[in-house]
Design a protein around this motif. Structure first.
Motif, PDB file in Angstrom:
ATOM      1  N   GLY A 295      27.027  38.360  80.172  1.00 48.27           N
ATOM      2  CA  GLY A 295      27.466  37.933  81.499  1.00 48.27           C
ATOM      3  C   GLY A 295      28.977  37.958  81.642  1.00 48.27           C
ATOM      4  N   ILE A 296      29.689  37.572  80.584  1.00 50.62           N
ATOM      5  CA  ILE A 296      31.156  37.618  80.602  1.00 50.62           C
ATOM      6  C   ILE A 296      31.641  39.057  80.751  1.00 50.62           C
ATOM      7  N   ILE A 297      30.941  39.991  80.128  1.00 50.12           N
ATOM      8  CA  ILE A 297      31.315  41.401  80.234  1.00 50.12           C
ATOM      9  C   ILE A 297      31.243  41.868  81.682  1.00 50.12           C
ATOM     10  N   LEU A 298      30.162  41.519  82.380  1.00 45.56           N
ATOM     11  CA  LEU A 298      30.041  41.905  83.788  1.00 45.56           C
ATOM     12  C   LEU A 298      31.059  41.172  84.647  1.00 45.56           C
TER      13      LEU A 298
ATOM     14  N   GLY B 103      23.366  52.974  74.992  1.00 43.87           N
ATOM     15  CA  GLY B 103      22.619  52.607  76.190  1.00 43.87           C
ATOM     16  C   GLY B 103      23.296  51.479  76.953  1.00 43.87           C
ATOM     17  N   ALA B 104      23.782  50.459  76.198  1.00 46.19           N
ATOM     18  CA  ALA B 104      24.475  49.343  76.850  1.00 46.19           C
ATOM     19  C   ALA B 104      25.760  49.813  77.519  1.00 46.19           C
ATOM     20  N   ILE B 105      26.512  50.704  76.855  1.00 43.41           N
ATOM     21  CA  ILE B 105      27.743  51.233  77.442  1.00 43.41           C
ATOM     22  C   ILE B 105      27.437  52.040  78.698  1.00 43.41           C
ATOM     23  N   ALA B 106      26.326  52.811  78.657  1.00 42.52           N
ATOM     24  CA  ALA B 106      25.938  53.603  79.831  1.00 42.52           C
ATOM     25  C   ALA B 106      25.602  52.704  81.017  1.00 42.52           C
ATOM     26  N   VAL B 107      24.875  51.618  80.763  1.00 40.58           N
ATOM     27  CA  VAL B 107      24.542  50.684  81.846  1.00 40.58           C
ATOM     28  C   VAL B 107      25.800  50.035  82.403  1.00 40.58           C
ATOM     29  N   LEU B 108      26.710  49.626  81.521  1.00 42.45           N
ATOM     30  CA  LEU B 108      27.968  49.022  81.969  1.00 42.45           C
ATOM     31  C   LEU B 108      28.792  50.020  82.784  1.00 42.45           C
TER      32      LEU B 108
ATOM     33  N   THR C 108      21.495  40.104  87.780  1.00 44.43           N
ATOM     34  CA  THR C 108      20.593  39.590  86.750  1.00 44.43           C
ATOM     35  C   THR C 108      19.895  40.687  85.950  1.00 44.43           C
ATOM     36  N   PRO C 109      19.250  41.687  86.581  1.00 44.66           N
ATOM     37  CA  PRO C 109      18.615  42.728  85.750  1.00 44.66           C
ATOM     38  C   PRO C 109      19.615  43.531  84.918  1.00 44.66           C
ATOM     39  N   ILE C 110      20.847  43.681  85.416  1.00 41.32           N
ATOM     40  CA  ILE C 110      21.859  44.392  84.641  1.00 41.32           C
ATOM     41  C   ILE C 110      22.225  43.579  83.393  1.00 41.32           C
ATOM     42  N   ILE C 111      22.422  42.274  83.573  1.00 39.01           N
ATOM     43  CA  ILE C 111      22.732  41.407  82.430  1.00 39.01           C
ATOM     44  C   ILE C 111      21.580  41.387  81.440  1.00 39.01           C
ATOM     45  N   GLU C 112      20.350  41.275  81.949  1.00 33.37           N
ATOM     46  CA  GLU C 112      19.194  41.229  81.055  1.00 33.37           C
ATOM     47  C   GLU C 112      19.039  42.533  80.281  1.00 33.37           C
TER      48      GLU C 112
ATOM     49  N   GLY D 176      11.746  44.297  79.568  1.00 33.96           N
ATOM     50  CA  GLY D 176      10.749  44.426  80.630  1.00 33.96           C
ATOM     51  C   GLY D 176      11.128  45.512  81.621  1.00 33.96           C
ATOM     52  N   ASN D 177      11.025  45.173  82.914  1.00 39.68           N
ATOM     53  CA  ASN D 177      11.384  46.145  83.961  1.00 39.68           C
ATOM     54  C   ASN D 177      12.842  46.008  84.405  1.00 39.68           C
ATOM     55  N   SER D 178      13.634  45.222  83.663  1.00 35.53           N
ATOM     56  CA  SER D 178      15.021  44.999  84.061  1.00 35.53           C
ATOM     57  C   SER D 178      15.839  46.291  84.031  1.00 35.53           C
ATOM     58  N   ALA D 179      15.550  47.178  83.074  1.00 29.31           N
ATOM     59  CA  ALA D 179      16.318  48.421  82.975  1.00 29.31           C
ATOM     60  C   ALA D 179      16.130  49.278  84.216  1.00 29.31           C
ATOM     61  N   VAL D 180      14.890  49.396  84.679  1.00 27.74           N
ATOM     62  CA  VAL D 180      14.613  50.190  85.894  1.00 27.74           C
ATOM     63  C   VAL D 180      15.305  49.566  87.093  1.00 27.74           C
TER      64      VAL D 180
END
Length: 242
Positions: free
Chosen positions: A51-54, A129-134, A195-199, A211-215
């Motif tokens: 969460g701090i990263i976002l 994957g985490a870097i790509a989402v960020l 929230t789904p991005i953090i999860e 779960g479905n948070s990535a989608v």
């Protein structure tokens, strides 16, 4: 335009310091002041860092909006219109600079978190994957910030408009599980974009269920990126048509 944006960043180190310092101060506050009262699985620092990263990216978005508003108010756009360059390159340069700047600042915050005890349990593929989402999230809020900078009449107003972006992580799963919130806030926290991005980032770094948070995270980021791009393009075309 990208080179120009990065030069402005290097010539304004106080902006980078502030953008990095505020998330670190918030991290220290939540870990060492409130962390003992938080009931989460595992160490609280491992829970709160995504969460701090976002939040760090949200603070960085404010400087992007201010830069765009400054360009629109100091006459430089009229100068650009006399040059043989694409109009779109002005906005693209701001966005590309924002993505690079925010990724670097996010990396620094992660390094500080590791020094404080953050221990990701992941592998290189999940790190990518985490870097790509960020990066996708930063791209989305960068385009939205550009649009807000175009809407604002002054740099000060642009900084105020981005407050909503910086506020969203506070009402999400960034600092406490949404289940601990009152019903209305619980519903909002579960259904807002952060929230789904953090999860997703938390799951990739700490091995928790995604779960479905990535989608949902990708869908929110792509949707905000497209909305921000189209909005910024329409506003810029209207403001430079004269």
């Amino acid at each position: 335009m990208l080179r120009r944006s990065l030069r402005h960043t290097l010539r304004s180190p106080e902006t980078m310091i502030t953008t990095i310092a505020l998330p670190i101060v918030i991290l220290l506050m939540f870990v060492y002041v409130f962390g003992g009262a938080m009931n989460v699985d595992g160490a609280y620092i491992d829970y709160v860092v995504p969460g701090i990263i976002l939040l760090c990216a949200g603070f960085g978005a404010g400087s992007t909006a201010v830069s765009v508003a400054t360009d629109m108010s100091n006459g430089i756009i009229d100068r650009f219109r006399t040059l043989a360059i694409s109009r779109a390159s002005v906005l693209t340069g701001h966005v590309a600079g924002s993505v690079i700047r925010n990724l670097v600042m996010t990396g620094l915050v992660i390094c500080v978190a590791v020094l404080l005890g953050f221990r990701p349990t992941t592998d290189p593929v999940r790190w990518l994957g985490a870097i790509a989402v960020l990066a996708l999230f930063i791209l989305a809020i960068s385009w939205l910030s550009v649009a807000l900078g175009l809407v604002a009449g002054t740099p000060e107003a642009a900084n105020g408009f981005t407050f909503v972006i910086m506020f969203l992580p506070y009402v999400s799963s960034a600092f406490v599980p949404p289940e601990s919130m009152p019903n209305a806030l619980h519903w909002f926290a579960e259904n807002q974009p952060v929230t789904p991005i953090i999860e997703t980032v938390r799951g990739l770094l700490m091995g928790t269920a995604i779960g479905n948070s990535a989608v949902l995270a990708v869908a929110w980021c792509v949707g905000i990126s497209v909305l921000g791009y189209l909005w910024a393009r329409a506003l810029f075309r209207k403001k430079t048509a004269r």
